[in-house]
Enzyme design. Structure first.
Site, PDB file in Angstrom:
ATOM      1  N   LYS A 121       0.842  -1.199   0.000  1.00 29.34           N
ATOM      2  CA  LYS A 121       0.000   0.000   0.000  1.00 29.34           C
ATOM      3  C   LYS A 121       0.877   1.250   0.000  1.00 29.34           C
ATOM      4  CE  LYS A 121      -1.691  -1.584   3.760  1.00 29.34           C
ATOM      5  NZ  LYS A 121      -2.384  -1.945   5.002  1.00 29.34           N
ATOM      6  N   THR A 168      -7.828   9.688   8.384  1.00 28.09           N
ATOM      7  CA  THR A 168      -7.426   8.449   7.708  1.00 28.09           C
ATOM      8  C   THR A 168      -7.057   7.331   8.682  1.00 28.09           C
ATOM      9  OG1 THR A 168      -5.155   9.219   7.620  1.00 28.09           O
ATOM     10  CG2 THR A 168      -6.508   9.657   5.677  1.00 28.09           C
ATOM     11  N   GLY A 179      -7.067   4.170  10.533  1.00 28.38           N
ATOM     12  CA  GLY A 179      -7.814   2.913  10.379  1.00 28.38           C
ATOM     13  C   GLY A 179      -8.000   2.475   8.939  1.00 28.38           C
ATOM     14  N   THR A 180      -7.400   3.216   7.996  1.00 31.48           N
ATOM     15  CA  THR A 180      -7.603   2.833   6.581  1.00 31.48           C
ATOM     16  C   THR A 180      -6.993   1.453   6.272  1.00 31.48           C
ATOM     17  OG1 THR A 180      -5.736   4.262   6.106  1.00 31.48           O
ATOM     18  CG2 THR A 180      -7.874   5.073   5.434  1.00 31.48           C
ATOM     19  N   GLY A 181      -5.826   1.170   6.875  1.00 32.20           N
ATOM     20  CA  GLY A 181      -5.176  -0.124   6.593  1.00 32.20           C
ATOM     21  C   GLY A 181      -6.029  -1.289   7.080  1.00 32.20           C
ATOM     22  N   CYS A 182      -6.518  -1.173   8.335  1.00 34.37           N
ATOM     23  CA  CYS A 182      -7.360  -2.246   8.904  1.00 34.37           C
ATOM     24  C   CYS A 182      -8.620  -2.405   8.055  1.00 34.37           C
ATOM     25  CB  CYS A 182      -7.791  -1.896  10.323  1.00 34.37           C
ATOM     26  SG  CYS A 182      -6.434  -1.495  11.414  1.00 34.37           S
TER      27      CYS A 182
END
Ligand SMILES: Cc1ncc(COP(=O)(O)OP(=O)(O)O)c(N)n1
Ligand SMILES: Cc1ncsc1CCOP(=O)(O)O
Ligand SMILES: [Mg+2]
Length: 535
Positions: A206, A239, A241-244
């Site tokens: 990412k 932003t 928490g976008t990865g989770c």
């Protein structure tokens, strides 16, 4: 799957840490799965005291109790996909792998190798790296590191460009040797029984933190091919928490039975939409602000999730006469166009019998879905409905867009052909998603269709509230002049003969795609330079 009144509900188990601020971790996973219509159970590995300012404390859950939670869920409930977040110790990784050996999950293991929070706080120490690399990754169907995590996993290598990300994806993919051995046997079995297979380990690096990029670029590598997944970067501080969320959405789509690449694309689109939706909301006083997973609070907003204007970038419109002339099937032609870079496909069958059209539509839809590319049907709302295609394209003498919207509902894409300002305004009022405008240049593909030229196209684009795709006589030698026009609504080109009236559809599509990308990059760089110089 969980049975409810005879219906089965896809089920994701999230094995992750709790975030008291509820922006990331288990709480983000629960919200993401709920938003994607999937049941989510949870095994909590660590409890954090956390808010928008950062992480104030971490309490690891003893591994015996992690094991007990895993057993409670896996021994009783049918889990389709396990998604991991914070795994705070090597012992927890071992406990997880033992549980998965005892209770295998149906579809997939999604590993988000979380190590550092958005605020920079360490959630899993570097001692975990070798355990990730050697024990967990070989069992994963997809791993989703961000740039910092990919770098740490690869011994601190520098990742500054898209090419670096591709290299990292390849190196991480190579960490799955046992998996490859395992799937190689499965691949042979599936080939023998004629089933499609989608079992190689996949890596998604990412690039949200990539320096100097105007777009949010992620690199997906499936062991055979790299896919550059590019969406515009949403300017927001919300932003956290976008990865989770991205990993949970991938897990949710896999649990529903979608192929890997489709799941990744759907997840990326969902995150982009959620960020766009929440870019101005205010929660907390710090800079690590959460976003809103539930897009239904603002009415009408979720239409953005249905249609992504950047899908108009390279719009392939089919022609069965041309395919026949070059001796290939429609399905092969559509597959080749997508592999060459087509971002949306329209089936345009002017003479087919309804039954044949429907069969072709269903076959092409299967191909398009496997690549996460939308399929639209030209003129025929009935065929779109019966095949469950992603939408329709209608002209000024076809069914009005408002009637098409009533029949198709809010979840489908509708495009309308427009040559004038009035038509463009009407398309917007009627609930269309985009406009096709042309013929820009003269063409043999459509008879009795006056050309509007670049000036006509510009007029429509400037008047339109909807994104526009240019059509008519466009090919590799004039697409540059079309895309060079300084009009914000113009999102791409729609092409028939330059792709399909050729011997090799893949090569021709790739040629046009590369050319469009060159223009896109040039334009992005110009905008970037202008922003930097403050002009
Ligand atoms: C993307 C796109 N734009 C315009 C058209 C033309 O539609 P229409 O005017 O209805 O003409 P036919 O294609 O039906 O002959 C299109 N098909 N796609
Ligand atoms: C369907 C359509 N609508 C306007 S022009 C056109 C034909 C485009 O075909 P080509 O790309 O071969 O010029
Ligand atoms: Mg038409």
């Amino acid at each position: 799957m969980i049975e409810k009144n005879g219906d089965s509900i896809p089920h994701v188990l999230s094995v992750a840490g709790s975030d008291s601020g509820a922006g990331a971790g288990i709480q983000a996973d629960l919200k993401a799965c709920a938003a994607r219509g999937v049941y989510c159970s949870t095994v909590i590995t660590a409890v954090t005291a956390q808010n928008t300012l950062g992480v104030q404390g971490v309490h690891d859950v003893p591994e015996d109790f992690v094991a007990q939670q895993l057993k409670s869920v896996l021994s009783d409930m049918q889990v389709d996909v396990v998604k991991t977040g914070v795994l705070p110790s090597i012992r927890v990784v071992k406990v997880l792998l033992q549980s998965l050996a005892e209770f295998p999950v149906r579809a997939a293991l999604v590993v988000d190798p979380v190590m550092v929070s958005t605020s920079g706080d360490v959630l899993a120490g570097s001692s975990i790296l070798s355990s990730f690399r050697e024990e967990l990754f070989p069992m994963a169907d997809i791993v989703t590191p961000n740039i910092k995590e990919a770098s740490a996993l690869l011994g601190g290598i520098h990742l500054e460009t898209v090419a670096d990300m591709c290299n990292a994806a390849k190196l991480l993919h190579a960490l799955g040797p046992r998996k490859v051995l395992k799937v190689e046997r499965l691949r042979v079995i599936l080939q023998v029984i004629g089933e499609a297979w989608d079992v190689f380990q996949n890596v998604l690096v990412k690039g949200g933190d990539l320096p100097d990029s105007l777009d949010a670029v992620d690199i997906f590598f499936n062991g055979e091919r790299f896919y550059e997944l590019r969406l515009s970067r949403i300017k927001t501080r919300n932003t956290h928490g976008t990865g989770c969320t991205l990993a949970s959405c991938i897990a949710a789509e896999l649990a529903k039975g979608s192929p890997m690449l489709t799941s990744v694309k759907v997840a990326k689109r969902y995150v982009e939409t959620a960020l766009e939706y929440s870019k101005e909301i205010l929660i907390g006083n710090g800079s690590q602000r959460p976003f809103d997973h539930s897009l239904r609070l603002k009415s009408g907003f979720h239409r953005k999730e249905v249609f992504n204007p950047s899908d108009l970038f390279l719009y392939a419109v089919t022609d069965s006469g041309m395919n026949k002339k070059w001796g290939r099937s429609m399905v092969d032609a559509v597959g080749a166009a997508i592999q060459g870079g087509a971002t949306i496909v329209q089936l345009r069958e002017k003479d087919a019998e309804t039954q044949d059209f429907l069969e072709t539509a269903k076959a092409c839809l299967a191909v398009c879905r496997s690549y996460g590319v939308p399929l639209l049907i030209n003129d025929r709302i009935d065929v779109a409905l019966a095949s469950d295609a992603d939408g329709v394209h209608v002209g000024q003498s076809d069914m009005p867009a408002s009637a098409a919207r009533t029949l198709l509902g809010p979840e489908k894409i509708i495009g309308v052909s427009c040559k004038t300002i009035e038509q463009a305004q009407q398309a917007w009022i009627s609930g269309a998603d985009y406009i096709g405008s042309g013929g820009v240049y003269s063409t043999n593909t459509k008879a009795n269709n006056p050309t509007i030229g670049l000036d006509g196209l510009k007029t429509v684009c400037l008047a339109s509230k909807l994104p526009v795709v240019a059509i008519g006589g466009i090919n590799a030698s004039n697409a540059g002049s079309v895309m060079k026009m300084e009009v914000p609504n113009l999102k791409g080109v729609a092409v028939v003969s330059a792709l399909f009236d050729r011997e090799n559809v893949l090569t021709e599509t790739k040629k046009l795609h590369d050319l469009l990308m060159e223009h896109h990059h040039r334009k992005s760089n110009e905008i970037h330079a202008r922003q930097l110089s403050g002009k």
